[in-house]
Design a protein around this motif. Structure first.
Motif, PDB file in Angstrom:
ATOM      1  N   UNK A 320     -24.494  31.107  22.859  1.00  0.00           N
ATOM      2  CA  UNK A 320     -23.437  31.433  21.907  1.00  0.00           C
ATOM      3  C   UNK A 320     -22.688  30.161  21.523  1.00  0.00           C
ATOM      4  N   UNK A 321     -22.112  30.168  20.326  1.00  0.00           N
ATOM      5  CA  UNK A 321     -21.212  29.066  19.975  1.00  0.00           C
ATOM      6  C   UNK A 321     -19.845  29.404  20.548  1.00  0.00           C
ATOM      7  N   UNK A 322     -19.428  28.650  21.549  1.00  0.00           N
ATOM      8  CA  UNK A 322     -18.172  28.911  22.236  1.00  0.00           C
ATOM      9  C   UNK A 322     -17.164  27.838  21.844  1.00  0.00           C
ATOM     10  N   UNK A 323     -16.117  28.261  21.178  1.00  0.00           N
ATOM     11  CA  UNK A 323     -15.046  27.343  20.791  1.00  0.00           C
ATOM     12  C   UNK A 323     -14.421  26.714  22.031  1.00  0.00           C
ATOM     13  N   UNK A 324     -14.048  27.551  22.988  1.00  0.00           N
ATOM     14  CA  UNK A 324     -13.423  27.092  24.216  1.00  0.00           C
ATOM     15  C   UNK A 324     -13.685  28.120  25.311  1.00  0.00           C
ATOM     16  N   UNK A 325     -13.928  27.629  26.493  1.00  0.00           N
ATOM     17  CA  UNK A 325     -14.085  28.506  27.652  1.00  0.00           C
ATOM     18  C   UNK A 325     -13.222  27.984  28.778  1.00  0.00           C
ATOM     19  N   UNK A 326     -12.507  28.880  29.455  1.00  0.00           N
ATOM     20  CA  UNK A 326     -11.583  28.416  30.487  1.00  0.00           C
ATOM     21  C   UNK A 326     -11.540  29.307  31.703  1.00  0.00           C
ATOM     22  N   UNK A 327     -11.098  28.703  32.808  1.00  0.00           N
ATOM     23  CA  UNK A 327     -10.956  29.420  34.070  1.00  0.00           C
ATOM     24  C   UNK A 327      -9.605  29.104  34.697  1.00  0.00           C
ATOM     25  N   UNK A 328      -9.217  29.920  35.650  1.00  0.00           N
ATOM     26  CA  UNK A 328      -7.901  29.840  36.290  1.00  0.00           C
ATOM     27  C   UNK A 328      -7.634  28.507  36.951  1.00  0.00           C
ATOM     28  N   UNK A 329      -8.646  27.875  37.509  1.00  0.00           N
ATOM     29  CA  UNK A 329      -8.430  26.687  38.331  1.00  0.00           C
ATOM     30  C   UNK A 329      -8.314  25.393  37.534  1.00  0.00           C
ATOM     31  N   UNK A 330      -8.224  25.487  36.208  1.00  0.00           N
ATOM     32  CA  UNK A 330      -8.025  24.287  35.403  1.00  0.00           C
ATOM     33  C   UNK A 330      -9.272  23.753  34.748  1.00  0.00           C
ATOM     34  N   UNK A 331     -10.369  24.503  34.807  1.00  0.00           N
ATOM     35  CA  UNK A 331     -11.604  24.094  34.155  1.00  0.00           C
ATOM     36  C   UNK A 331     -11.671  24.623  32.734  1.00  0.00           C
ATOM     37  N   UNK A 332     -11.817  23.710  31.760  1.00  0.00           N
ATOM     38  CA  UNK A 332     -11.865  24.077  30.349  1.00  0.00           C
ATOM     39  C   UNK A 332     -12.976  23.270  29.693  1.00  0.00           C
ATOM     40  N   UNK A 333     -13.796  23.945  28.871  1.00  0.00           N
ATOM     41  CA  UNK A 333     -14.890  23.247  28.212  1.00  0.00           C
ATOM     42  C   UNK A 333     -15.115  23.749  26.794  1.00  0.00           C
TER      43      UNK A 333
END
Length: 472
Positions: A320-333
């Motif tokens: 998928x084309x993902x604009x932004x993906x994030x998680x609780x522990x501070x990981x963002x891509x």
């Protein structure tokens, strides 16, 4: 008797000299080598990096030797290197995979091994399953010994992140930043970027100290206390922190208050949608703020919810084309950069938002709360016996559990752990209250997560949740 090695959400971690031994590192490296030989183009080689922990350089050398002995060429980092720099090199140089010696944000006496797939991100669950199968079989392949070449992975990576953010704009706005690498492998990276471009900054905890004195290298409270003090004392407009292997971000507002990863994700998401108008869906992990849902809805973007662990976000980025993906522990891509979380890149992008909006970080957070409602978040890690942990999860799942403290449970979700949605006040249009009980699969630990419309309710729900766990 062979010691059991368990893979968590992002590879294997263990206590140094107890679980994390050189013999076990060899076993894991053998499994990775076997996986690469069977399922990847082994001649493309494997890249190996390491963080600033005890034994990391030696463990990286061991991994390199085991993989090279299997006939797979290796490029080995010549210095402590951020995890995303290894991932970037793997993708852009077309390697078969990457290995990072790190235990990320864990305490000083831990270390571990992460495997990065050829696409430049956390190995998917399917890949990790295959590596586990190789480990269980005791794989230790031998071939014509291949080369081990020491290389600088940092320079190309620094050029890439600086090209992704608008460094010229950041330098022009004259904001002042405090930079904290928490003694991790991001040491010297942001300071070098800012120094070369004349960006005002002060730096702390850049030196090599594998004891991580008085902190865990995790950019959350209370470990950010020194950064918070420096922001106030030096009159900075924001504080930027990276964790032990520099793939996660934490931040501090101009008044010294901590800005958690949930607010960081939302600041970045809103900017990308409002200003950049980049295409793509939005992804968040099961334990991450639902303010993301509200922002995605406003801008008509599809939202995906995943299990906890960035590998699940990376898995979605494959198809998928993902604009932004994030998680609780501070990981963002971001799909358009790399299917990988990246603390250094996100520090630069946060500075980019401030520069483009002309506002310090605290004002950006206040704007979010004003438009999308008051959202407050908390986490509590409970180190408890295994039987207490399992009992708590069973009771949480049980149909008879229909209340938590004074609040009725409206519904439960079971994507990863047990999440209670509670009949609690939202203070006008603030966050709907929820509590998540999630047991660690690798240690006697249960984490409580909660979100609510006020800090007081967050504290109440954490205390009530802990009481539920301990007083079963």
């Amino acid at each position: 008797m062979t010691q059991e090695i368990k893979f968590g959400t992002d590879g294997w971690r263990g206590i140094i000299a107890d679980d994390f031994t050189f013999d076990n590192v060899r076993r894991v490296a053998g499994a990775i080598a076997s996986y690469v030989l069977k399922y990847e183009q082994a001649q493309r080689g494997v890249f190996v990096g390491y963080d600033a922990r005890f034994a990391s350089p030696m463990a990286a050398q061991i991994v390199a030797e085991v993989i090279a002995a299997a006939g797979i060429p290796v490029k080995l980092a010549n210095d402590y290197t951020p995890t995303p720099a290894i991932s970037y090199a793997v993708k852009h140089q077309g390697a078969a995979g990457g290995v990072m010696i790190t235990s990320s944000h864990n305490p000083w006496n831990w270390n571990g091994v992460k495997f990065k797939a050829k696409f430049g991100g956390s190995a998917t669950p399917a890949i990790m399953k295959r590596i586990e199968e190789e480990l269980a079989s005791g794989a230790a392949p031998q071939g014509n010994k291949a080369s081990i070449e020491e290389v600088d992975f940092k320079q190309p990576y620094i050029a890439a992140v600086c090209g992704f953010a608008d460094m010229e704009l950041i330098a022009k706005t004259k904001f002042k930043f405090a930079v904290d690498s928490m003694y991790g492998s991001g040491r010297g990276v942001l300071t070098r970027i800012f120094t070369e471009r004349g960006v005002q900054h002060v730096a702390i905890r850049q030196e090599l100290n594998p004891l991580f004195p008085e902190i865990n290298p995790e950019p959350i409270e209370p470990h950010t206390a020194m950064l918070q003090e420096v922001v106030i004392r030096e009159k900075c407009d924001a504080g930027l922190a990276t964790d032990g292997d520099a793939d996660r971000i934490g931040a501090v507002a101009e008044d010294g208050s901590f800005v958690d990863s949930h607010k960081i994700i939302c600041v970045l998401l809103r900017w990308l949608l409002e200003r950049k108008k980049w295409p793509g869906d939005v992804v968040r992990a099961f334990n991450t703020t639902r303010m993301i849902d509200r922002i995605a809805t406003k801008y008509g973007r599809k939202l995906h919810e995943t299990s906890i662990g960035f590998k699940y976000v990376a898995d979605l980025m494959m198809n998928n084309e993902i604009l932004i993906g994030g998680e609780e522990s501070g990981g963002i891509g971001y799909s358009r950069f790399l299917p990988e979380r990246d603390g250094v890149l996100n520090c630069l992008l946060l500075a980019n938002v401030m520069a483009e909006e002309g506002k310090p970080l605290g004002q950006l957070v206040a704007d979010l709360q004003s438009e999308f409602g008051q959202h407050y978040y908390g986490r509590r890690d409970l180190h408890i016996p295994e039987d207490v942990k399992q009992n708590a999860i069973q009771r949480a799942r049980a149909g008879g559990t229909q209340a938590l403290g004074r609040y009725r449970v409206l519904k439960k979700e079971h994507l990863d752990g047990v999440k209670f949605f509670l009949d609690a006040p939202t203070d006008a249009h603030g966050a709907e209250a929820w509590v998540l009980f999630r047991a660690s699969g690798t240690e006697p630990l249960l984490r409580l997560y909660t979100e609510a419309s006020s800090p007081e309710m967050v504290r109440e729900l954490l205390a009530t949740g802990e009481g539920f766990v301990r007083n079963g």
